[in-house]
Design a protein around this motif. Structure first.
Motif, PDB file in Angstrom:
ATOM      1  N   ALA A 103       0.833  -1.209   0.000  1.00  0.00           N
ATOM      2  CA  ALA A 103       0.000   0.000   0.000  1.00  0.00           C
ATOM      3  C   ALA A 103       0.867   1.258   0.000  1.00  0.00           C
ATOM      4  O   ALA A 103       0.610   2.211  -0.752  1.00  0.00           O
ATOM      5  CB  ALA A 103      -0.923  -0.003   1.222  1.00  0.00           C
ATOM      6  N   ILE A 104       1.903   1.262   0.831  1.00  0.00           N
ATOM      7  CA  ILE A 104       2.812   2.407   0.885  1.00  0.00           C
ATOM      8  C   ILE A 104       3.554   2.569  -0.442  1.00  0.00           C
ATOM      9  O   ILE A 104       3.711   3.687  -0.961  1.00  0.00           O
ATOM     10  CB  ILE A 104       3.816   2.245   2.045  1.00  0.00           C
ATOM     11  CG1 ILE A 104       3.095   2.332   3.400  1.00  0.00           C
ATOM     12  CG2 ILE A 104       4.919   3.296   1.978  1.00  0.00           C
ATOM     13  CD1 ILE A 104       3.954   1.962   4.581  1.00  0.00           C
ATOM     14  N   SER A 105       4.009   1.450  -1.015  1.00  0.00           N
ATOM     15  CA  SER A 105       4.740   1.490  -2.286  1.00  0.00           C
ATOM     16  C   SER A 105       3.860   2.014  -3.410  1.00  0.00           C
ATOM     17  O   SER A 105       4.321   2.775  -4.273  1.00  0.00           O
ATOM     18  CB  SER A 105       5.271   0.095  -2.635  1.00  0.00           C
ATOM     19  OG  SER A 105       6.186  -0.355  -1.668  1.00  0.00           O
ATOM     20  N   VAL A 127      -5.532   4.100   1.909  1.00  0.00           N
ATOM     21  CA  VAL A 127      -6.863   3.632   2.325  1.00  0.00           C
ATOM     22  C   VAL A 127      -7.645   3.129   1.118  1.00  0.00           C
ATOM     23  O   VAL A 127      -8.264   2.054   1.153  1.00  0.00           O
ATOM     24  CB  VAL A 127      -7.643   4.765   3.033  1.00  0.00           C
ATOM     25  CG1 VAL A 127      -9.096   4.331   3.273  1.00  0.00           C
ATOM     26  CG2 VAL A 127      -6.976   5.125   4.359  1.00  0.00           C
ATOM     27  N   PHE A 128      -7.602   3.888   0.021  1.00  0.00           N
ATOM     28  CA  PHE A 128      -8.382   3.527  -1.160  1.00  0.00           C
ATOM     29  C   PHE A 128      -7.925   2.203  -1.753  1.00  0.00           C
ATOM     30  O   PHE A 128      -8.743   1.330  -2.073  1.00  0.00           O
ATOM     31  CB  PHE A 128      -8.264   4.622  -2.229  1.00  0.00           C
ATOM     32  CG  PHE A 128      -8.890   4.231  -3.545  1.00  0.00           C
ATOM     33  CD1 PHE A 128     -10.263   4.290  -3.724  1.00  0.00           C
ATOM     34  CD2 PHE A 128      -8.090   3.782  -4.597  1.00  0.00           C
ATOM     35  CE1 PHE A 128     -10.835   3.912  -4.927  1.00  0.00           C
ATOM     36  CE2 PHE A 128      -8.652   3.403  -5.800  1.00  0.00           C
ATOM     37  CZ  PHE A 128     -10.032   3.471  -5.970  1.00  0.00           C
ATOM     38  N   VAL A 129      -6.607   2.013  -1.899  1.00  0.00           N
ATOM     39  CA  VAL A 129      -6.127   0.829  -2.600  1.00  0.00           C
ATOM     40  C   VAL A 129      -6.364  -0.446  -1.773  1.00  0.00           C
ATOM     41  O   VAL A 129      -6.726  -1.490  -2.321  1.00  0.00           O
ATOM     42  CB  VAL A 129      -4.634   0.987  -2.983  1.00  0.00           C
ATOM     43  CG1 VAL A 129      -3.719   0.878  -1.770  1.00  0.00           C
ATOM     44  CG2 VAL A 129      -4.244  -0.021  -4.045  1.00  0.00           C
ATOM     45  N   VAL A 130      -6.213  -0.371  -0.451  1.00  0.00           N
ATOM     46  CA  VAL A 130      -6.503  -1.536   0.392  1.00  0.00           C
ATOM     47  C   VAL A 130      -8.005  -1.825   0.394  1.00  0.00           C
ATOM     48  O   VAL A 130      -8.432  -2.983   0.294  1.00  0.00           O
ATOM     49  CB  VAL A 130      -5.991  -1.323   1.833  1.00  0.00           C
ATOM     50  CG1 VAL A 130      -6.472  -2.447   2.751  1.00  0.00           C
ATOM     51  CG2 VAL A 130      -4.471  -1.253   1.852  1.00  0.00           C
ATOM     52  N   ALA A 131      -8.810  -0.757   0.487  1.00  0.00           N
ATOM     53  CA  ALA A 131     -10.265  -0.932   0.473  1.00  0.00           C
ATOM     54  C   ALA A 131     -10.746  -1.523  -0.852  1.00  0.00           C
ATOM     55  O   ALA A 131     -11.629  -2.388  -0.881  1.00  0.00           O
ATOM     56  CB  ALA A 131     -10.953   0.408   0.730  1.00  0.00           C
ATOM     57  N   PHE A 132     -10.144  -1.082  -1.949  1.00  0.00           N
ATOM     58  CA  PHE A 132     -10.567  -1.566  -3.273  1.00  0.00           C
ATOM     59  C   PHE A 132     -10.328  -3.063  -3.419  1.00  0.00           C
ATOM     60  O   PHE A 132     -11.241  -3.820  -3.785  1.00  0.00           O
ATOM     61  CB  PHE A 132      -9.818  -0.810  -4.370  1.00  0.00           C
ATOM     62  CG  PHE A 132     -10.108  -1.328  -5.760  1.00  0.00           C
ATOM     63  CD1 PHE A 132     -11.278  -0.964  -6.418  1.00  0.00           C
ATOM     64  CD2 PHE A 132      -9.231  -2.202  -6.390  1.00  0.00           C
ATOM     65  CE1 PHE A 132     -11.556  -1.456  -7.691  1.00  0.00           C
ATOM     66  CE2 PHE A 132      -9.501  -2.693  -7.651  1.00  0.00           C
ATOM     67  CZ  PHE A 132     -10.672  -2.319  -8.307  1.00  0.00           C
ATOM     68  N   LEU A 286      -0.563  -6.734  -4.292  1.00  0.00           N
ATOM     69  CA  LEU A 286      -1.497  -6.399  -3.224  1.00  0.00           C
ATOM     70  C   LEU A 286      -2.787  -7.211  -3.350  1.00  0.00           C
ATOM     71  O   LEU A 286      -3.320  -7.729  -2.354  1.00  0.00           O
ATOM     72  CB  LEU A 286      -1.814  -4.903  -3.254  1.00  0.00           C
ATOM     73  CG  LEU A 286      -2.723  -4.364  -2.142  1.00  0.00           C
ATOM     74  CD1 LEU A 286      -2.122  -4.645  -0.773  1.00  0.00           C
ATOM     75  CD2 LEU A 286      -2.946  -2.863  -2.317  1.00  0.00           C
ATOM     76  N   ASN A 287      -3.285  -7.336  -4.562  1.00  0.00           N
ATOM     77  CA  ASN A 287      -4.492  -8.121  -4.815  1.00  0.00           C
ATOM     78  C   ASN A 287      -4.311  -9.564  -4.349  1.00  0.00           C
ATOM     79  O   ASN A 287      -5.147 -10.117  -3.626  1.00  0.00           O
ATOM     80  CB  ASN A 287      -4.814  -8.083  -6.317  1.00  0.00           C
ATOM     81  CG  ASN A 287      -6.059  -8.870  -6.679  1.00  0.00           C
ATOM     82  OD1 ASN A 287      -7.083  -8.782  -6.010  1.00  0.00           O
ATOM     83  ND2 ASN A 287      -5.975  -9.641  -7.752  1.00  0.00           N
ATOM     84  N   LEU A 332      -3.694  -2.113   6.805  1.00  0.00           N
ATOM     85  CA  LEU A 332      -3.910  -0.679   6.596  1.00  0.00           C
ATOM     86  C   LEU A 332      -3.416   0.125   7.789  1.00  0.00           C
ATOM     87  O   LEU A 332      -2.819   1.197   7.634  1.00  0.00           O
ATOM     88  CB  LEU A 332      -5.395  -0.407   6.343  1.00  0.00           C
ATOM     89  CG  LEU A 332      -5.797   1.048   6.090  1.00  0.00           C
ATOM     90  CD1 LEU A 332      -5.051   1.598   4.881  1.00  0.00           C
ATOM     91  CD2 LEU A 332      -7.303   1.149   5.874  1.00  0.00           C
ATOM     92  N   LEU A 333      -3.649  -0.391   8.987  1.00  0.00           N
ATOM     93  CA  LEU A 333      -3.203   0.306  10.195  1.00  0.00           C
ATOM     94  C   LEU A 333      -1.679   0.455  10.205  1.00  0.00           C
ATOM     95  O   LEU A 333      -1.150   1.529  10.519  1.00  0.00           O
ATOM     96  CB  LEU A 333      -3.664  -0.467  11.436  1.00  0.00           C
ATOM     97  CG  LEU A 333      -3.386   0.200  12.795  1.00  0.00           C
ATOM     98  CD1 LEU A 333      -4.182   1.495  12.926  1.00  0.00           C
ATOM     99  CD2 LEU A 333      -3.728  -0.750  13.941  1.00  0.00           C
ATOM    100  N   PHE A 334      -0.966  -0.609   9.850  1.00  0.00           N
ATOM    101  CA  PHE A 334       0.494  -0.537   9.774  1.00  0.00           C
ATOM    102  C   PHE A 334       0.932   0.482   8.733  1.00  0.00           C
ATOM    103  O   PHE A 334       1.894   1.226   8.926  1.00  0.00           O
ATOM    104  CB  PHE A 334       1.065  -1.914   9.428  1.00  0.00           C
ATOM    105  CG  PHE A 334       1.405  -2.746  10.631  1.00  0.00           C
ATOM    106  CD1 PHE A 334       2.719  -2.879  11.043  1.00  0.00           C
ATOM    107  CD2 PHE A 334       0.422  -3.398  11.343  1.00  0.00           C
ATOM    108  CE1 PHE A 334       3.040  -3.646  12.153  1.00  0.00           C
ATOM    109  CE2 PHE A 334       0.719  -4.173  12.445  1.00  0.00           C
ATOM    110  CZ  PHE A 334       2.038  -4.298  12.861  1.00  0.00           C
ATOM    111  N   ALA A 335       0.244   0.506   7.592  1.00  0.00           N
ATOM    112  CA  ALA A 335       0.605   1.436   6.525  1.00  0.00           C
ATOM    113  C   ALA A 335       0.427   2.881   6.969  1.00  0.00           C
ATOM    114  O   ALA A 335       1.222   3.761   6.609  1.00  0.00           O
ATOM    115  CB  ALA A 335      -0.237   1.159   5.278  1.00  0.00           C
ATOM    116  N   LEU A 336      -0.605   3.161   7.760  1.00  0.00           N
ATOM    117  CA  LEU A 336      -0.914   4.526   8.167  1.00  0.00           C
ATOM    118  C   LEU A 336      -0.064   5.009   9.340  1.00  0.00           C
ATOM    119  O   LEU A 336       0.238   6.201   9.445  1.00  0.00           O
ATOM    120  CB  LEU A 336      -2.393   4.633   8.540  1.00  0.00           C
ATOM    121  CG  LEU A 336      -3.405   4.383   7.406  1.00  0.00           C
ATOM    122  CD1 LEU A 336      -4.832   4.466   7.941  1.00  0.00           C
ATOM    123  CD2 LEU A 336      -3.206   5.373   6.262  1.00  0.00           C
TER     124      LEU A 336
END
Length: 441
Positions: A103-105, A127-132, A286-287, A332-336
């Motif tokens: 997600a960060i990358s 947030v968007f890419v993980v949610a998608f 990621l997918n 996502l939490l780790f990414a943020l």
């Protein structure tokens, strides 16, 4: 995840998608710095290491079908022990951190490309890419995830093949001429160990085996096909890049060396094309990671290895999606909240230790699953050496990361030790019928 079964080529796409993630784009220049123009040889040797581990994954995976993957193999060989539980927690953690890294990358590549590199937009993009991709796993099921992954990986491979072919047209043979010396050979060996990590991902085929058509046949096929595809791409890309520019130039622009190497071949279009290729690669990784991580975590929760109240696992409105909710949310939490770049090294160690566990399991179960005992033992010696070299490199390059790795292993062990008695009383292996479906073949 529910839905129709994954085909062989969809499973191959998910494995290739995970292996050819951001690493080939982000650390290629670093590899040139270590191995010089011997990097193609290093990539080839790394692929041999991967095939050694795959030998055990293939034999065990066609006999024991479980989305718990390597943990299921290790449990079958060594029983329901504290160490197996600790490894299961570590494996799950590796998926969580991998999701955050991708997600960060993704945000790191996308926003500079469109000239919107602002901190707030990094958060929104993550947030968007993980949610998608989480929503795709939830609503689409295995078939939808597999189809999307197949097309994403096909596009990614097309871009990289274009890069390889274009590079051959401007190839400077002198740039690839080996300079045999002790330091040259040592650089190739060191790079082969480091880039062994770029092949990590083929094992996820076993984490989707319950969702795969004819797993006793397709698990081994998907593992070996994906490794050979990735070997061809890595060696081909490194030959084209090193043949296009002097190694000094590739080292100078280490962060986006492949995009810079594409300019002599394809002009400015090449730079943009390879940047887009990086985004596509990260998207496919990621997918695949969200989908397989959700499957693996649910299987481990279901079988009592991850300390989650079992009534949550049995709720119909949660069901198999519980692993998806928890794994994606923590990723996502780790990414943020964290800078997890250094933690990528920790994930590599965790995966490498799992590899050793799988080979040891194959050695113990070889009479039931097949294989040549001498070859298994040889593979064990080589991969143990590789893991030792990775730990040595980690200690020399970042002592903080090294000690964090040790702390993580101790924490997982202590957490499992605390939970172990309860897990034994619950006896998930007797209660559930889904663990380790033995194939008829």
């Amino acid at each position: 995840m529910e839905g129709k079964k994954l085909s062989l080529w969809q499973a191959v796409a998910m494995a290739v998608g995970t292996m050819i993630g951001a690493s080939i784009f982000s650390i290629f220049g670093y590899g040139v710095k270590i191995a010089g123009n011997g990097l193609p040889i290093a990539f080839f040797i790394s692929g041999i290491y991967a095939l050694m581990v795959a030998y055990s994954y293939a034999h065990l995976g066609r006999k024991y079908v479980s989305n718990a993957g390597p943990i299921a193999f290790i449990q079958k060989a060594f029983g329901n022990t504290v160490w197996v539980g600790a490894l299961s927690i570590l494996m799950w953690f590796s998926y969580v951190v991998a999701i955050s890294l991708f997600a960060i990358s993704f945000a790191g590549y996308l926003l500079p490309l469109i000239h919107l590199n602002y901190p707030t937009l990094h958060t929104v993009t993550e947030v968007f890419v993980v949610a998608f991709f989480g929503a795709l796993s939830y609503f689409g099921g295995s078939r939808a995830v597999g189809k999307l992954e197949f097309w994403i990986v096909s596009l990614k491979l097309t871009i990289l093949l274009l890069f390889i072919v274009a590079g051959l047209k401007v190839l400077h043979i002198d740039y690839l001429k080996p300079q045999i010396s002790q330091s040259y050979l040592k650089g190739i060996l060191n790079a082969s160990v480091i880039f062994f990590l770029s092949y990590m991902g083929f094992g996820l085929v076993t984490n989707i085996s319950e969702n795969l058509e004819n797993p006793w046949k397709n698990v081994p096929r998907a593992i070996f096909i994906s490794i050979f595809i990735v070997m061809f791409v890595y060696v081909g890309v490194s030959v084209s890049a090193i043949g296009a520019l002097p190694t000094e130039e590739l080292i100078k622009y280490a962060e986006n060396a492949l995009a810079v190497a594409a300019e002599p071949m394809l002009g400015k279009f090449g730079f943009v094309l390879l940047s887009l290729g990086a985004l596509i690669s990260i998207s496919s990784a990621l997918n695949a990671t969200i989908y397989t991580g959700a499957n693996a975590s649910y299987a481990l929760m279901r079988d009592g290895y991850i300390p989650v109240p079992h009534y949550l696992v049995e709720r119909k409105w949660l069901g198999e999606h519980l692993g998806l909710y928890i794994t994606s949310s923590l990723g996502l939490l780790f990414a943020l909240l964290f800078n997890v770049t250094s933690v990528a090294s920790i994930v590599s160690i965790v995966t490498s230790v799992l590899y050793i566990g799988v080979i040891l399991s194959h050695l113990k179960l070889w009479e039931n699953v097949g294989g040549r005992r001498g070859l298994i033992f040889f593979n064990l010696i080589v991969i143990t050496f590789v893991v030792f070299q990775i730990l040595t490199f980690q200690f020399k390059s970042s002592k903080l990361t090294f000690y964090t790795t040790i702390l993580l292993f101790l924490t997982s062990f202590l957490l499992e030790l605390f939970y172990y008695g309860k897990r034994r009383r619950v006896s998930p292996f007797i209660r559930t019928k889904k663990l380790l479906h033995s194939s008829a073949g």
